[in-house]
Design a protein around this motif. Structure first.
Motif, short mmCIF file in Angstrom:
data_model
loop_
_atom_site.label_atom_id
_atom_site.label_comp_id
_atom_site.label_asym_id
_atom_site.label_seq_id
_atom_site.Cartn_x
_atom_site.Cartn_y
_atom_site.Cartn_z
N LEU A 57 1.56 -0.91 -0.12
CA LEU A 57 0.40 0.09 -0.10
C LEU A 57 1.10 1.59 -0.28
CD1 LEU A 57 -2.68 1.13 0.59
CD2 LEU A 57 -3.02 1.11 2.63
N LEU A 58 0.69 2.50 -1.05
CA LEU A 58 1.53 3.19 -1.15
C LEU A 58 0.13 4.62 -0.51
CD1 LEU A 58 3.19 2.46 -4.46
CD2 LEU A 58 3.95 1.36 -2.33
N THR A 78 -5.64 -5.07 11.17
CA THR A 78 -4.59 -4.52 10.21
C THR A 78 -3.24 -3.84 11.64
OG1 THR A 78 -5.31 -1.87 10.79
CG2 THR A 78 -5.83 -3.20 8.60
N ARG A 79 -3.08 -4.14 12.72
CA ARG A 79 -2.23 -3.83 13.60
C ARG A 79 -1.06 -4.23 13.43
NH1 ARG A 79 -4.34 -6.42 19.14
NH2 ARG A 79 -6.10 -4.79 18.81
N ASP A 80 -0.48 -5.17 13.25
CA ASP A 80 0.64 -6.15 13.03
C ASP A 80 1.19 -5.58 11.34
OD1 ASP A 80 0.59 -7.29 15.09
OD2 ASP A 80 -1.03 -8.83 14.69
N ALA A 83 -3.04 4.38 -2.68
CA ALA A 83 -4.72 5.77 -1.83
C ALA A 83 -3.38 7.04 -1.75
CB ALA A 83 -4.09 5.38 -0.22
N SER A 84 -4.81 8.17 -1.86
CA SER A 84 -4.32 9.15 -1.92
C SER A 84 -4.24 10.25 -0.90
CB SER A 84 -5.10 10.30 -2.91
OG SER A 84 -6.50 10.05 -3.30
N LEU A 141 -7.61 -0.89 3.76
CA LEU A 141 -7.23 -1.85 4.39
C LEU A 141 -8.13 -2.42 5.37
CD1 LEU A 141 -4.47 0.13 6.28
CD2 LEU A 141 -4.17 -2.35 5.50
N LEU A 142 -9.64 -2.18 4.60
CA LEU A 142 -10.93 -3.15 5.07
C LEU A 142 -10.93 -4.17 4.29
CD1 LEU A 142 -13.14 -0.13 5.47
CD2 LEU A 142 -12.78 -1.22 7.56
#
Length: 225
Positions: free
Chosen positions: A8-9, A76-78, A34-35, A44-45
């Motif tokens: 993911l950028l 997503t925490r890790d 992702a802007s 991320l969902l």
């Protein structure tokens, strides 16, 4: 065929996203843009990512706030976060990045080779984790099938196949850990590798408990994340 990892950028400037894509295209993975912080959280969902490259300076929700939301979510925490910033306010600013949960904090302009090398390590760790989850899923299927009490020859054959596959992942993970030690990798990378090794050890113990003569029933499998 190994599924490509997603990276993911996150940057509000299209030219920066284009530059990141040019640098990371050689890794032959799936690059997702992702802007904004909000757009990143939405991505991320639904998708799993190997690593997140997150710009600090963004209008609205900045990188620090975005990272805080990412780390609060169990799903997503890790995921490793590498902060990218065009400004340098000294040690305090860098410390804020690490406190927000980043595994690295890189100031622009950065060396493309260094960034690509750092990202490739997290992609490889992610791939090994995916392989580990596959072995755990096969083992769970074996445990469920073994409860029926028949098919002993098939059971032995599947156990041998699982053991061989797991051994291959263990060998690759060991080589990667050795490489990280020799290169004095960042603490975040080393911690991720150690987490992978612990899960490998737990799965190996569970598999060994199924071998004939061990007296093991249905051992508890290591939690997968």
């Amino acid at each position: 065929m190994v599924q490509k990892a997603k990276i993911l950028l996150v940057d509000d400037r299209p030219e920066n996203l284009l530059a990141l894509e040019a640098i990371l295209s050689a890794l032959d993975q799936t690059l997702v843009r992702a802007s904004s912080g909000e757009e990143a959280l939405k991505a991320l969902l639904t998708d799993d990512f190997a690593v997140i490259l997150l710009d600090v300076q963004m209008p609205g929700m900045d990188g620090f706030e975005t990272a805080a939301h990412i780390k609060r979510r169990e799903r997503t925490r890790d995921i490793p976060i590498i902060f990218l910033t065009a400004i340098n306010h000294g040690p305090h600013h860098t410390f804020r990045g690490y406190a927000a949960g980043a595994v690295d904090y890189i100031s622009k302009p950065f060396d493309p080779w260094v960034l690509r090398a750092k990202v490739s390590v997290f992609v490889e760790l992610y791939t090994k984790n995916c392989q580990l989850r596959e072995q755990a899923a096969l083992l769970r299927l074996q445990l469920e099938g073994g409860a029926e009490g028949d098919g002993s020859k098939e059971t032995a054959g599947l156990l041998a196949e699982l053991s061989a596959r797991l051994a291959a992942v263990e060998e690759q993970a060991e080589a990667l850990t050795k490489q990280l030690g020799e290169e004095s990798a960042d603490p975040g990378v080393v911690a991720t590798a150690a987490h992978l090794e612990r899960k490998l050890t737990g799965l190996r113990r569970a598999l060994d408990a199924l071998e004939p003569g061990t007296g093991g029933g249905a051992p508890a499998l290591p939690a997968q994340s």
